[in-house]
Design a protein around this motif. Sequence first.
Motif, PDB file in Angstrom:
ATOM      1  N   ILE A 213       0.829  -1.205   0.000  1.00 59.89           N
ATOM      2  CA  ILE A 213       0.000   0.000   0.000  1.00 59.89           C
ATOM      3  C   ILE A 213       0.862   1.254   0.000  1.00 59.89           C
ATOM      4  CG2 ILE A 213      -1.676   1.308   1.372  1.00 59.89           C
ATOM      5  CD1 ILE A 213      -2.804  -1.457   2.262  1.00 59.89           C
ATOM      6  N   ASN A 214       1.986   1.202   0.730  1.00 62.04           N
ATOM      7  CA  ASN A 214       2.862   2.373   0.800  1.00 62.04           C
ATOM      8  C   ASN A 214       3.440   2.770  -0.562  1.00 62.04           C
ATOM      9  OD1 ASN A 214       2.462   2.657   3.508  1.00 62.04           O
ATOM     10  ND2 ASN A 214       4.446   1.844   4.139  1.00 62.04           N
ATOM     11  N   ALA A 215       3.496   1.813  -1.468  1.00 58.86           N
ATOM     12  CA  ALA A 215       4.075   2.093  -2.792  1.00 58.86           C
ATOM     13  C   ALA A 215       3.290   3.152  -3.541  1.00 58.86           C
ATOM     14  CB  ALA A 215       4.142   0.802  -3.607  1.00 58.86           C
ATOM     15  N   THR A 216       1.988   3.275  -3.237  1.00 60.74           N
ATOM     16  CA  THR A 216       1.150   4.255  -3.954  1.00 60.74           C
ATOM     17  C   THR A 216       0.406   5.213  -3.030  1.00 60.74           C
ATOM     18  OG1 THR A 216      -0.661   2.642  -4.004  1.00 60.74           O
ATOM     19  CG2 THR A 216       0.824   2.705  -5.908  1.00 60.74           C
ATOM     20  N   ALA A 217       0.497   4.994  -1.702  1.00 60.85           N
ATOM     21  CA  ALA A 217      -0.266   5.821  -0.758  1.00 60.85           C
ATOM     22  C   ALA A 217       0.270   7.248  -0.720  1.00 60.85           C
ATOM     23  CB  ALA A 217      -0.209   5.204   0.634  1.00 60.85           C
ATOM     24  N   LYS A 218      -0.621   8.195  -0.476  1.00 69.50           N
ATOM     25  CA  LYS A 218      -0.215   9.587  -0.345  1.00 69.50           C
ATOM     26  C   LYS A 218       0.636   9.780   0.911  1.00 69.50           C
ATOM     27  CE  LYS A 218      -4.364  11.356  -2.651  1.00 69.50           C
ATOM     28  NZ  LYS A 218      -5.616  12.156  -2.468  1.00 69.50           N
ATOM     29  N   THR A 219       0.224   9.132   1.985  1.00 73.98           N
ATOM     30  CA  THR A 219       0.973   9.182   3.246  1.00 73.98           C
ATOM     31  C   THR A 219       1.291   7.757   3.658  1.00 73.98           C
ATOM     32  OG1 THR A 219      -0.257  11.167   3.902  1.00 73.98           O
ATOM     33  CG2 THR A 219       1.007  10.027   5.608  1.00 73.98           C
ATOM     34  N   PRO A 220       2.526   7.313   3.553  1.00 71.61           N
ATOM     35  CA  PRO A 220       2.870   5.926   3.878  1.00 71.61           C
ATOM     36  C   PRO A 220       2.573   5.570   5.336  1.00 71.61           C
ATOM     37  CG  PRO A 220       4.645   6.988   2.670  1.00 71.61           C
ATOM     38  CD  PRO A 220       3.683   8.071   3.044  1.00 71.61           C
ATOM     39  N   MET A 221       2.165   4.337   5.557  1.00 73.81           N
ATOM     40  CA  MET A 221       1.962   3.831   6.914  1.00 73.81           C
ATOM     41  C   MET A 221       3.313   3.486   7.526  1.00 73.81           C
ATOM     42  SD  MET A 221      -1.396   1.378   6.524  1.00 73.81           S
ATOM     43  CE  MET A 221      -0.763   0.446   5.118  1.00 73.81           C
ATOM     44  N   SER A 222       3.456   3.756   8.821  1.00 72.78           N
ATOM     45  CA  SER A 222       4.750   3.493   9.462  1.00 72.78           C
ATOM     46  C   SER A 222       4.626   2.994  10.898  1.00 72.78           C
ATOM     47  CB  SER A 222       5.611   4.759   9.446  1.00 72.78           C
ATOM     48  OG  SER A 222       4.966   5.811  10.133  1.00 72.78           O
ATOM     49  N   SER A 223       3.420   2.547  11.294  1.00 75.92           N
ATOM     50  CA  SER A 223       3.213   2.012  12.647  1.00 75.92           C
ATOM     51  C   SER A 223       2.639   0.609  12.561  1.00 75.92           C
ATOM     52  CB  SER A 223       2.256   2.895  13.448  1.00 75.92           C
ATOM     53  OG  SER A 223       2.825   4.156  13.712  1.00 75.92           O
ATOM     54  N   LEU A 224       3.129  -0.272  13.415  1.00 73.80           N
ATOM     55  CA  LEU A 224       2.589  -1.631  13.495  1.00 73.80           C
ATOM     56  C   LEU A 224       2.404  -1.995  14.964  1.00 73.80           C
ATOM     57  CD1 LEU A 224       1.698  -4.259  12.162  1.00 73.80           C
ATOM     58  CD2 LEU A 224       4.081  -5.030  12.245  1.00 73.80           C
ATOM     59  N   ASP A 225       1.158  -2.265  15.316  1.00 74.20           N
ATOM     60  CA  ASP A 225       0.780  -2.659  16.679  1.00 74.20           C
ATOM     61  C   ASP A 225       0.574  -4.173  16.682  1.00 74.20           C
ATOM     62  OD1 ASP A 225      -0.432  -3.189  19.094  1.00 74.20           O
ATOM     63  OD2 ASP A 225      -2.046  -1.734  18.861  1.00 74.20           O
ATOM     64  N   ILE A 226       1.454  -4.893  17.389  1.00 77.44           N
ATOM     65  CA  ILE A 226       1.394  -6.358  17.379  1.00 77.44           C
ATOM     66  C   ILE A 226       0.508  -6.926  18.482  1.00 77.44           C
ATOM     67  CG2 ILE A 226       3.658  -6.471  16.285  1.00 77.44           C
ATOM     68  CD1 ILE A 226       4.800  -7.431  18.976  1.00 77.44           C
ATOM     69  N   GLY A 227      -0.226  -6.047  19.171  1.00 79.83           N
ATOM     70  CA  GLY A 227      -1.239  -6.502  20.113  1.00 79.83           C
ATOM     71  C   GLY A 227      -0.687  -7.150  21.360  1.00 79.83           C
ATOM     72  N   GLY A 228      -1.504  -8.019  21.948  1.00 80.95           N
ATOM     73  CA  GLY A 228      -1.123  -8.748  23.159  1.00 80.95           C
ATOM     74  C   GLY A 228      -1.115 -10.234  22.891  1.00 80.95           C
ATOM     75  N   GLY A 229      -1.568 -10.994  23.877  1.00 80.31           N
ATOM     76  CA  GLY A 229      -1.612 -12.449  23.732  1.00 80.31           C
ATOM     77  C   GLY A 229      -0.435 -13.171  24.339  1.00 80.31           C
ATOM     78  N   PHE A 230       0.563 -12.420  24.861  1.00 81.70           N
ATOM     79  CA  PHE A 230       1.733 -13.059  25.470  1.00 81.70           C
ATOM     80  C   PHE A 230       1.269 -13.808  26.723  1.00 81.70           C
ATOM     81  CE2 PHE A 230       2.814  -8.973  23.542  1.00 81.70           C
ATOM     82  CZ  PHE A 230       3.609  -9.423  22.502  1.00 81.70           C
ATOM     83  N   PRO A 231       1.617 -15.079  26.844  1.00 87.89           N
ATOM     84  CA  PRO A 231       0.947 -15.924  27.846  1.00 87.89           C
ATOM     85  C   PRO A 231       1.461 -15.750  29.272  1.00 87.89           C
ATOM     86  CG  PRO A 231       2.550 -17.210  26.610  1.00 87.89           C
ATOM     87  CD  PRO A 231       2.524 -15.845  25.968  1.00 87.89           C
ATOM     88  N   ALA A 232       0.577 -16.023  30.204  1.00 84.73           N
ATOM     89  CA  ALA A 232       0.957 -16.166  31.610  1.00 84.73           C
ATOM     90  C   ALA A 232       1.283 -17.628  31.878  1.00 84.73           C
ATOM     91  CB  ALA A 232      -0.180 -15.708  32.520  1.00 84.73           C
TER      92      ALA A 232
END
Length: 385
Positions: A213-232
């Motif tokens: 998407i960044n190849a053609t987007a007007k404003t490239p995306m630059s954030s990635l939120d990998i969430g949670g789920g890390f186990p107890a």
Amino acid sequence: MNTEQRTILLSGDDPNKRDYQSVVEKHGSPCLVYRPSVLEKQFKSLQSALPNVDLYYAVKAHPNSNIVKTIDALGGGFDVASAGEMDLLLKHRISGRRTIHTHPIKKDSEIRDALRFGATTFVVDNVYELKKLTAYRSRVGVLLRVSFRSESAVVDLSRKFGCEPNEVQQLVSEAESLGIHVKGLSFHVGSQCANAHKHAQAIRDCAALMHSINATAKTPMSSLDIGGGFPADYLLQGLDIDAFCAPIRQELNKLPADWHLLAEPGRYLIAPAVDSITTITGKSKRGGLFWYYLDDGVYGSYSGQIYDHTIYPLQVFKTGLTHACILAGPTCDSIDVIAENIQLPELEIGDLVIGLQMGAYTAATKTRFNSLPDAKFVVLDEHAE
């Protein structure tokens, strides 16, 4: 209940016994005992396992002022999903700039509350939610949540939220047409995810989408939120978080150095930092089994056994010949049973039963059924090293 997954610790003169007895003598029972030093250790361990990833504590896991104070001192951010959670942070003068608002579905009043608080990063997963932000487009940035179903997670959070990967391009285009800035993508592989390779695959897929998407987007995306789920570590097997995160690190290391990486840990951070203290208030023998009635149960701190599908390790301070028994909670409802057919020495009224790894999704999901009082929250080692 699957008793094979219930870890039982039997001990006699354990130093912890004296600590717990002292807490009950001072504060009464039931209690939730919080050790800030344990949360600090967990936070630093995850930081080390995920270098260059900003950690945003999932306040929903246990919304408590003492816990917020510890995360704040550690420099962590906060994942919020409601006005109530933001109000908790306001009490500690925590800026909304240190938060992300991760609930994909919001009322207009909730958006306005968040903006007044200072939150500017919002998670959405569909065009209807994007349109809600149009009036505030000059003040917000968006993370598009992508769905990755996970059979290895105890709770599959992508069942309820997240767009399909093939919908991302259209949502980015829609956002651009509305004048809304899409900062990047987010995902959550599910609660108590036992397989880090699901994280790794989601990172690969999101990175491919962002690059395309960044190849053609007007404003490239630059954030990635990998969430949670890390186990107890509910089975007390000595979880090695560095080894668990190795496949995740491998994929993150392939990403552009200028991308902002963030995660939303809750359970891994706070679960081991809180223990439950309950007292046996009654005893009977029914159907050949001892029944022990405790002053906390599944309508209280053990609510996670129902809502979170979690079985907590238990500890009693007695040894000797064991018998099958039942531990029941204090309410009048028969569903209020903590453990069935577990092997314990014969216990007496007044004995303590300790629940371990009880910091996450316990007090957070309690009810007031029977109008019973909440377990008192006690900070045991306030001055962590």
